[in-house]
Write a protein that holds these residues in place. Structure first.
Motif, PDB file in Angstrom:
ATOM      1  N   LEU A  24       0.813  -1.212   0.000  1.00 30.36           N
ATOM      2  CA  LEU A  24       0.000   0.000   0.000  1.00 30.36           C
ATOM      3  C   LEU A  24       0.848   1.266   0.000  1.00 30.36           C
ATOM      4  O   LEU A  24       0.425   2.307  -0.502  1.00 30.36           O
ATOM      5  N   PHE A  25       2.062   1.156   0.542  1.00 36.69           N
ATOM      6  CA  PHE A  25       2.960   2.308   0.643  1.00 36.69           C
ATOM      7  C   PHE A  25       4.298   1.925   0.021  1.00 36.69           C
ATOM      8  O   PHE A  25       5.063   1.160   0.595  1.00 36.69           O
ATOM      9  N   SER A  26       4.564   2.460  -1.145  1.00 31.48           N
ATOM     10  CA  SER A  26       5.704   2.058  -1.968  1.00 31.48           C
ATOM     11  C   SER A  26       6.954   2.864  -1.652  1.00 31.48           C
ATOM     12  O   SER A  26       6.895   4.067  -1.373  1.00 31.48           O
ATOM     13  N   SER A  27       8.110   2.190  -1.774  1.00 33.01           N
ATOM     14  CA  SER A  27       9.419   2.841  -1.648  1.00 33.01           C
ATOM     15  C   SER A  27      10.064   3.071  -3.002  1.00 33.01           C
ATOM     16  O   SER A  27      11.180   3.597  -3.068  1.00 33.01           O
ATOM     17  N   SER A  28       9.426   2.682  -4.069  1.00 32.50           N
ATOM     18  CA  SER A  28      10.047   2.628  -5.388  1.00 32.50           C
ATOM     19  C   SER A  28      10.588   3.980  -5.849  1.00 32.50           C
ATOM     20  O   SER A  28       9.902   5.004  -5.748  1.00 32.50           O
ATOM     21  N   HIS A  29      11.807   3.952  -6.379  1.00 36.49           N
ATOM     22  CA  HIS A  29      12.403   5.179  -6.918  1.00 36.49           C
ATOM     23  C   HIS A  29      11.575   5.724  -8.084  1.00 36.49           C
ATOM     24  O   HIS A  29      11.528   6.938  -8.312  1.00 36.49           O
ATOM     25  N   ALA A  30      10.906   4.860  -8.808  1.00 35.68           N
ATOM     26  CA  ALA A  30      10.086   5.302  -9.934  1.00 35.68           C
ATOM     27  C   ALA A  30       8.865   6.096  -9.474  1.00 35.68           C
ATOM     28  O   ALA A  30       8.354   6.960 -10.198  1.00 35.68           O
ATOM     29  N   ARG A  31       8.392   5.819  -8.270  1.00 31.64           N
ATOM     30  CA  ARG A  31       7.225   6.527  -7.728  1.00 31.64           C
ATOM     31  C   ARG A  31       7.610   7.791  -6.965  1.00 31.64           C
ATOM     32  O   ARG A  31       6.795   8.690  -6.801  1.00 31.64           O
ATOM     33  N   GLY A  32       8.834   7.820  -6.452  1.00 25.95           N
ATOM     34  CA  GLY A  32       9.239   9.001  -5.681  1.00 25.95           C
ATOM     35  C   GLY A  32      10.245   8.714  -4.597  1.00 25.95           C
ATOM     36  O   GLY A  32      10.728   9.628  -3.932  1.00 25.95           O
ATOM     37  N   GLY A  33      10.575   7.425  -4.378  1.00 31.25           N
ATOM     38  CA  GLY A  33      11.663   7.083  -3.486  1.00 31.25           C
ATOM     39  C   GLY A  33      11.319   7.018  -2.021  1.00 31.25           C
ATOM     40  O   GLY A  33      10.173   7.181  -1.606  1.00 31.25           O
ATOM     41  N   ILE A  56      12.158  12.123   1.702  1.00 34.73           N
ATOM     42  CA  ILE A  56      11.283  13.211   1.271  1.00 34.73           C
ATOM     43  C   ILE A  56      11.861  13.967   0.074  1.00 34.73           C
ATOM     44  O   ILE A  56      11.128  14.459  -0.780  1.00 34.73           O
ATOM     45  N   ASN A  57      13.191  14.060  -0.009  1.00 29.68           N
ATOM     46  CA  ASN A  57      13.798  14.819  -1.100  1.00 29.68           C
ATOM     47  C   ASN A  57      14.437  13.918  -2.147  1.00 29.68           C
ATOM     48  O   ASN A  57      15.318  14.356  -2.897  1.00 29.68           O
ATOM     49  N   TYR A  58      13.997  12.670  -2.221  1.00 28.32           N
ATOM     50  CA  TYR A  58      14.579  11.739  -3.190  1.00 28.32           C
ATOM     51  C   TYR A  58      14.535  12.283  -4.623  1.00 28.32           C
ATOM     52  O   TYR A  58      15.539  12.195  -5.346  1.00 28.32           O
ATOM     53  N   PRO A  59      13.427  12.864  -5.077  1.00 32.46           N
ATOM     54  CA  PRO A  59      13.405  13.362  -6.455  1.00 32.46           C
ATOM     55  C   PRO A  59      14.437  14.453  -6.732  1.00 32.46           C
ATOM     56  O   PRO A  59      14.881  14.621  -7.865  1.00 32.46           O
ATOM     57  N   ARG A  60      14.820  15.213  -5.698  1.00 29.94           N
ATOM     58  CA  ARG A  60      15.831  16.257  -5.898  1.00 29.94           C
ATOM     59  C   ARG A  60      17.234  15.669  -5.938  1.00 29.94           C
ATOM     60  O   ARG A  60      18.114  16.196  -6.625  1.00 29.94           O
ATOM     61  N   LEU A  61      17.471  14.604  -5.192  1.00 33.24           N
ATOM     62  CA  LEU A  61      18.815  14.031  -5.106  1.00 33.24           C
ATOM     63  C   LEU A  61      19.061  12.935  -6.124  1.00 33.24           C
ATOM     64  O   LEU A  61      20.181  12.784  -6.621  1.00 33.24           O
ATOM     65  N   PHE A  62      18.028  12.143  -6.409  1.00 32.56           N
ATOM     66  CA  PHE A  62      18.213  10.956  -7.249  1.00 32.56           C
ATOM     67  C   PHE A  62      17.081  10.842  -8.274  1.00 32.56           C
ATOM     68  O   PHE A  62      16.467   9.789  -8.419  1.00 32.56           O
ATOM     69  N   ASP A  63      16.807  11.919  -8.969  1.00 34.11           N
ATOM     70  CA  ASP A  63      15.665  11.978  -9.874  1.00 34.11           C
ATOM     71  C   ASP A  63      15.771  10.922 -10.977  1.00 34.11           C
ATOM     72  O   ASP A  63      16.693  10.962 -11.796  1.00 34.11           O
ATOM     73  N   PRO A  64      14.852   9.962 -11.003  1.00 30.79           N
ATOM     74  CA  PRO A  64      14.921   8.924 -12.038  1.00 30.79           C
ATOM     75  C   PRO A  64      14.668   9.452 -13.443  1.00 30.79           C
ATOM     76  O   PRO A  64      14.906   8.750 -14.424  1.00 30.79           O
ATOM     77  N   ASN A  65      14.209  10.697 -13.551  1.00 38.11           N
ATOM     78  CA  ASN A  65      13.915  11.268 -14.864  1.00 38.11           C
ATOM     79  C   ASN A  65      15.076  12.051 -15.464  1.00 38.11           C
ATOM     80  O   ASN A  65      14.995  12.515 -16.592  1.00 38.11           O
ATOM     81  N   ASP A  66      16.171  12.247 -14.689  1.00 39.44           N
ATOM     82  CA  ASP A  66      17.331  12.900 -15.284  1.00 39.44           C
ATOM     83  C   ASP A  66      18.422  11.863 -15.543  1.00 39.44           C
ATOM     84  O   ASP A  66      18.214  10.669 -15.364  1.00 39.44           O
ATOM     85  N   ASP A  67      19.588  12.327 -15.982  1.00 35.25           N
ATOM     86  CA  ASP A  67      20.644  11.381 -16.358  1.00 35.25           C
ATOM     87  C   ASP A  67      21.467  10.932 -15.175  1.00 35.25           C
ATOM     88  O   ASP A  67      22.490  10.270 -15.337  1.00 35.25           O
ATOM     89  N   PHE A  68      21.039  11.310 -13.957  1.00 32.42           N
ATOM     90  CA  PHE A  68      21.785  10.904 -12.776  1.00 32.42           C
ATOM     91  C   PHE A  68      20.854  10.263 -11.747  1.00 32.42           C
ATOM     92  O   PHE A  68      21.057  10.359 -10.555  1.00 32.42           O
ATOM     93  N   GLY A  69      19.798   9.623 -12.231  1.00 32.62           N
ATOM     94  CA  GLY A  69      18.961   8.851 -11.328  1.00 32.62           C
ATOM     95  C   GLY A  69      19.761   7.671 -10.808  1.00 32.62           C
ATOM     96  O   GLY A  69      20.448   6.987 -11.566  1.00 32.62           O
ATOM     97  N   LEU A  70      19.699   7.466  -9.493  1.00 38.38           N
ATOM     98  CA  LEU A  70      20.511   6.416  -8.876  1.00 38.38           C
ATOM     99  C   LEU A  70      19.604   5.417  -8.151  1.00 38.38           C
ATOM    100  O   LEU A  70      19.364   5.551  -6.945  1.00 38.38           O
ATOM    101  N   PRO A  71      19.091   4.422  -8.841  1.00 36.78           N
ATOM    102  CA  PRO A  71      18.287   3.414  -8.144  1.00 36.78           C
ATOM    103  C   PRO A  71      19.124   2.664  -7.121  1.00 36.78           C
ATOM    104  O   PRO A  71      20.314   2.432  -7.320  1.00 36.78           O
ATOM    105  N   MET A  72      18.506   2.312  -6.020  1.00 35.71           N
ATOM    106  CA  MET A  72      19.174   1.570  -4.948  1.00 35.71           C
ATOM    107  C   MET A  72      18.126   0.697  -4.285  1.00 35.71           C
ATOM    108  O   MET A  72      16.937   1.005  -4.318  1.00 35.71           O
TER     109      MET A  72
END
Length: 414
Positions: free
Chosen positions: A70-79, A82-98
């Motif tokens: 019900l509550f996802s951790s996925s980097h594709a959804r937002g990580g 709280i600031n995952y999209p600013r640090l590891f944005d999957p939509n730019d060329d420096f998205g860092l999945p972990m």
């Protein structure tokens, strides 16, 4: 007192517990005290990171953690922060999945690859070396003169242990601390963020070199070799390898080092507990989890709702961010008696949220506890008191709850 009154008089909707300044000034607890009492599920709309729900009570945090469907951790959804999209944005060329920012089955498959490093048998094998390193660090410290505990002890020990776990060149170990700090740097200055990216790409290049060496050699008991040979990780992209490497660096560095420092602060603020410890050194065993609870070195984790749901009657819509404030849940007096106090002889000291709960519970929790236990056992062998000698400087972060410096003086047993 005026600040506390200001918090009590403020409009609930205006309380922004994601403001990093509140953590640097150590004002954050009064905000969470009010939210737990009046709005334990709280919506804030105007955050830098976008709107989010704060979950501040112990039982509600456990409830969110217990429902990864019900509550996802996925980097594709937002990580997962709280600031995952600013640090590891999957939509730019420096998205860092972990793997901490993945849902099952991918999360568990990658996590299991490195889990043997912190299995009980391996921890037992590591203990003597960690103790030897802690002893050497403490023996090199001056008596009766002021120095920075963060730099000389907390950072040095955790960095040495990290180098052991990665089998990273010992003479380069300071890079691990630097890369750990750079991972969490967040700034509106494009030059700062460009330097962060450059530094982390340097980290990627160095670890990729080690990866190539370990993948062509026989499997070994270090984190790089485990990932290089693991079925779920051996075919990772370079950025995914970097993401998982940085996850392990930050997880093994920032959290433990800030608990080592937090213990010194706690014992100085609660002098009667230091007296108890000196009188009965066996209390180290229950003091260690109490330090981790009281300090809460990671202030929060975040999730994204996968469907409409309700918590305490509040409607949370699919796609909305839910932030579990561990730092608040660990001070929830409906669950933990006298939660703001530091008490080294609590009956159930492991009743805390600092390691999370459920499938994402901290992988290295026993290693962190072991390092803290060893360092305090060795401190008590040498020093009657680690005296706070000035005001600690706290990190300006709503994630890493810790210190950049802490002046202390050491006093030998009389």
């Amino acid at each position: 007192m005026a600040e506390a009154n200001a918090v009590q008089g403020a409009d609930l909707a205006s309380l922004n517990v994601s403001d990093p300044v509140l953590y640097r000034t150590d004002e954050i607890h009064q905000y969470f005290d009010r939210l737990r009492a009046e709005a334990p599920v709280h919506y804030y709309e105007d955050a830098t990171y976008g709107p989010f729900w704060s979950i501040t009570r112990y039982s509600d945090i456990v409830g969110v953690e217990a429902r990864p469907d019900l509550f996802s951790s996925s980097h594709a959804r937002g990580g997962h922060i709280i600031n995952y999209p600013r640090l590891f944005d999957p939509n730019d060329d420096f998205g860092l999945p972990m793997f901490i920012a993945m849902d099952d089955p991918q999360h568990s498959a990658q996590r299991k690859t490195v889990a043997p490093m912190v299995a009980p048998r391996n921890l037992a094998a590591l203990e003597d070396e960690i103790r030897s390193r802690a002893a050497a660090i403490l023996d090199a410290l001056p008596l009766n003169e002021t120095f920075d505990w963060v730099e000389r002890v907390s950072i040095e020990l955790t960095t040495q242990v990290l180098a052991m776990l990665f089998r990273f060149p010992f003479e380069e170990r300071e890079k691990l601390t630097y890369w750990s700090d750079m991972t969490m740097v967040e700034s509106d200055d494009p030059e700062v963020m460009a330097r962060r990216k450059s530094d982390l790409l340097e980290c990627a290049a160095r670890f990729s070199e080690l990866w190539r060496q370990r993948s062509s050699a026989a499997p070994a008991d270090d984190l790089i070799s485990m990932m290089a040979h693991g079925e779920a990780t051996k075919d990772m992209s370079e950025l995914e390898f970097l993401g998982n490497t940085l996850l392990l660096i930050v997880g093994g560095n920032d959290t433990t080092r800030n608990s080592i420092s937090g213990g010194v602060l706690a014992l100085n603020q609660f002098a009667q507990e230091y007296d108890k410890l000196r009188a009965d050194r066996s209390l180290v065993n229950s003091m260690v989890p109490e330090i981790i609870r009281w300090q809460t070195p990671l202030a929060h984790m975040a999730r994204i709702a996968t469907q409409d749901t309700r918590i305490r009657g509040c409607r949370i819509r699919a796609g909305e961010r839910v932030v579990m404030w561990y730092i608040s849940g660990n001070r929830d007096e409906s669950k933990i008696e006298h939660a703001h106090d530091f008490r080294i002889d609590r009956a159930n000291p492991r009743q805390h949220l600092s390691f999370g709960f459920g499938v994402h519970r901290c992988l290295g929790n026993r290693l962190a506890e072991m390092q803290l236990r060893i360092v305090w056992e060795e401190i008590l062998q040498r020093f009657e008191c680690v005296e706070l000698a000035g005001t600690p400087v706290r990190t300006e972060s709503n994630i890493i709850h810790g210190f950049t410096s802490m002046p202390v003086r050491l006093h030998a047993w009389s």
